[in-house]
Design a protein around this motif. Structure first.
Motif, PDB file in Angstrom:
ATOM      1  N   GLN A  29       0.846  -1.201   0.000  1.00  0.00           N
ATOM      2  CA  GLN A  29       0.000   0.000   0.000  1.00  0.00           C
ATOM      3  C   GLN A  29       0.878   1.247   0.000  1.00  0.00           C
ATOM      4  OE1 GLN A  29      -3.547  -0.005  -0.224  1.00  0.00           O
ATOM      5  NE2 GLN A  29      -3.030   2.080  -0.819  1.00  0.00           N
ATOM      6  N   GLU A  30       2.019   1.191   0.647  1.00  0.00           N
ATOM      7  CA  GLU A  30       2.933   2.343   0.645  1.00  0.00           C
ATOM      8  C   GLU A  30       3.389   2.671  -0.777  1.00  0.00           C
ATOM      9  OE1 GLU A  30       7.132   3.873   2.599  1.00  0.00           O
ATOM     10  OE2 GLU A  30       6.455   1.839   3.020  1.00  0.00           O
ATOM     11  N   GLN A  31       3.724   1.650  -1.567  1.00  0.00           N
ATOM     12  CA  GLN A  31       4.099   1.887  -2.969  1.00  0.00           C
ATOM     13  C   GLN A  31       2.951   2.524  -3.734  1.00  0.00           C
ATOM     14  OE1 GLN A  31       5.153  -2.236  -3.820  1.00  0.00           O
ATOM     15  NE2 GLN A  31       7.076  -1.510  -4.705  1.00  0.00           N
ATOM     16  N   ILE A  32       1.754   1.991  -3.524  1.00  0.00           N
ATOM     17  CA  ILE A  32       0.569   2.510  -4.220  1.00  0.00           C
ATOM     18  C   ILE A  32       0.340   3.975  -3.846  1.00  0.00           C
ATOM     19  CG2 ILE A  32      -1.940   2.306  -4.418  1.00  0.00           C
ATOM     20  CD1 ILE A  32      -1.520  -0.784  -4.064  1.00  0.00           C
ATOM     21  N   ASN A  33       0.434   4.289  -2.552  1.00  0.00           N
ATOM     22  CA  ASN A  33       0.230   5.674  -2.096  1.00  0.00           C
ATOM     23  C   ASN A  33       1.294   6.607  -2.661  1.00  0.00           C
ATOM     24  OD1 ASN A  33      -1.934   4.716  -0.625  1.00  0.00           O
ATOM     25  ND2 ASN A  33      -0.868   4.765   1.330  1.00  0.00           N
ATOM     26  N   THR A  34       2.546   6.152  -2.664  1.00  0.00           N
ATOM     27  CA  THR A  34       3.635   6.969  -3.200  1.00  0.00           C
ATOM     28  C   THR A  34       3.430   7.222  -4.689  1.00  0.00           C
ATOM     29  OG1 THR A  34       5.160   6.126  -1.527  1.00  0.00           O
ATOM     30  CG2 THR A  34       6.147   7.106  -3.491  1.00  0.00           C
ATOM     31  N   ALA A  38       2.910  10.764  -6.632  1.00  0.00           N
ATOM     32  CA  ALA A  38       3.767  11.163  -7.746  1.00  0.00           C
ATOM     33  C   ALA A  38       2.962  11.504  -8.999  1.00  0.00           C
ATOM     34  CB  ALA A  38       4.772  10.057  -8.066  1.00  0.00           C
ATOM     35  N   THR A  39       1.828  10.845  -9.195  1.00  0.00           N
ATOM     36  CA  THR A  39       1.053  11.026 -10.428  1.00  0.00           C
ATOM     37  C   THR A  39      -0.211  11.866 -10.255  1.00  0.00           C
ATOM     38  OG1 THR A  39      -0.210   9.000 -10.036  1.00  0.00           O
ATOM     39  CG2 THR A  39       1.845   8.801 -11.317  1.00  0.00           C
ATOM     40  N   ILE A  61      -6.286  -1.657  -5.093  1.00  0.00           N
ATOM     41  CA  ILE A  61      -5.506  -2.277  -6.166  1.00  0.00           C
ATOM     42  C   ILE A  61      -4.461  -1.274  -6.652  1.00  0.00           C
ATOM     43  CG2 ILE A  61      -7.333  -3.846  -6.920  1.00  0.00           C
ATOM     44  CD1 ILE A  61      -7.829  -1.890  -9.302  1.00  0.00           C
ATOM     45  N   ALA A  62      -3.376  -1.790  -7.191  1.00  0.00           N
ATOM     46  CA  ALA A  62      -2.333  -0.937  -7.751  1.00  0.00           C
ATOM     47  C   ALA A  62      -2.822  -0.296  -9.041  1.00  0.00           C
ATOM     48  CB  ALA A  62      -1.075  -1.762  -8.034  1.00  0.00           C
ATOM     49  N   HIS A  63      -2.307   0.873  -9.322  1.00  0.00           N
ATOM     50  CA  HIS A  63      -2.545   1.535 -10.598  1.00  0.00           C
ATOM     51  C   HIS A  63      -1.942   0.667 -11.705  1.00  0.00           C
ATOM     52  CE1 HIS A  63      -2.069   4.618  -7.488  1.00  0.00           C
ATOM     53  NE2 HIS A  63      -2.779   5.451  -8.233  1.00  0.00           N
ATOM     54  N   LEU A  66       1.455   1.881 -12.356  1.00  0.00           N
ATOM     55  CA  LEU A  66       2.429   1.459 -11.341  1.00  0.00           C
ATOM     56  C   LEU A  66       2.970   0.085 -11.720  1.00  0.00           C
ATOM     57  CD1 LEU A  66       3.996   1.326  -8.695  1.00  0.00           C
ATOM     58  CD2 LEU A  66       1.864   0.753  -7.532  1.00  0.00           C
ATOM     59  N   THR A  67       2.087  -0.812 -12.099  1.00  0.00           N
ATOM     60  CA  THR A  67       2.511  -2.148 -12.526  1.00  0.00           C
ATOM     61  C   THR A  67       3.480  -2.035 -13.700  1.00  0.00           C
ATOM     62  OG1 THR A  67       0.365  -3.018 -11.812  1.00  0.00           O
ATOM     63  CG2 THR A  67       1.683  -4.405 -13.273  1.00  0.00           C
ATOM     64  N   LEU A  68       3.150  -1.213 -14.677  1.00  0.00           N
ATOM     65  CA  LEU A  68       4.013  -1.009 -15.835  1.00  0.00           C
ATOM     66  C   LEU A  68       5.363  -0.419 -15.416  1.00  0.00           C
ATOM     67  CD1 LEU A  68       4.167  -1.144 -18.975  1.00  0.00           C
ATOM     68  CD2 LEU A  68       3.324   1.228 -18.964  1.00  0.00           C
ATOM     69  N   SER A  69       5.344   0.476 -14.437  1.00  0.00           N
ATOM     70  CA  SER A  69       6.578   1.148 -14.015  1.00  0.00           C
ATOM     71  C   SER A  69       7.542   0.216 -13.287  1.00  0.00           C
ATOM     72  CB  SER A  69       6.260   2.364 -13.136  1.00  0.00           C
ATOM     73  OG  SER A  69       5.861   1.967 -11.847  1.00  0.00           O
ATOM     74  N   LEU A  70       7.108  -0.994 -12.975  1.00  0.00           N
ATOM     75  CA  LEU A  70       7.995  -1.979 -12.342  1.00  0.00           C
ATOM     76  C   LEU A  70       8.893  -2.683 -13.362  1.00  0.00           C
ATOM     77  CD1 LEU A  70       5.455  -3.553  -9.819  1.00  0.00           C
ATOM     78  CD2 LEU A  70       7.275  -1.895  -9.329  1.00  0.00           C
ATOM     79  N   LEU A  71       8.684  -2.443 -14.652  1.00  0.00           N
ATOM     80  CA  LEU A  71       9.486  -3.123 -15.674  1.00  0.00           C
ATOM     81  C   LEU A  71      10.988  -2.927 -15.510  1.00  0.00           C
ATOM     82  CD1 LEU A  71       7.363  -2.879 -18.937  1.00  0.00           C
ATOM     83  CD2 LEU A  71       7.573  -4.773 -17.320  1.00  0.00           C
TER      84      LEU A  71
END
Length: 152
Positions: A29-34, A38-39, A61-63, A66-71
């Protein structure tokens, strides 16, 4: 351990091959909030656990982006090209998010080197990434990504 290529030419020779699969990564959740900060995307389905508990996925759920940015994280675990002068994103030909990423999900990616082509400033590289969620039937992201790379 990433698959190591001693040069860009050796990487180019792997066109058509699966490059490998990353380690598992847990989305918090911290990643999702960050990412939301940012966006500017603070939609409740991402950042309000109480409201999202009543929503269609039973929690936040994650954006998709955000999922794409993990590449980059996944890519660095999958392959390593030695002797690059530079490598940069050029874009994406196609991106889909077939399934959600609930908070706490464990994700990993598999990458396939689709094609390479010499261009004026280096080599255009197309890599297909499939990001899966542990225990899910469908991938959470399928992305055909384009990079430009140049050897030293």
């Amino acid at each position: 351990m990433p698959r190591v290529f001693d040069s860009l030419d050796k990487f180019k020779a792997a066109a058509g091959e699966e490059l490998g699969t990353s380690e598992w990564l847990t989305v918090t959740q911290e990643q999702i909030n960050t990412f939301a900060d940012a966006t500017g995307d603070h939609q409740w389905i991402h950042v309000d656990p109480e409201r999202a508990a009543q929503g269609p996925f039973g929690g936040t759920i994650a954006h998709g982006y955000l999922t794409l940015s993990l590449l980059p994280v996944f890519g660095s675990q999958i392959y390593d090209i030695r002797g690059l002068a530079f490598g940069m994103n050029y874009g994406a030909n196609k991106v889909r998010f077939p399934s959600p990423v609930p908070v706490g999900s464990r994700l990993r990616a598999t990458a396939t080197l689709v094609d390479t082509k010499d261009i004026a400033i280096g080599t255009q590289v197309i890599i297909n990434f499939v990001i899966e969620r542990e225990g899910a039937d469908k991938p959470v992201c399928i992305a055909e990504v384009v990079y430009v790379m140049a050897g030293e």
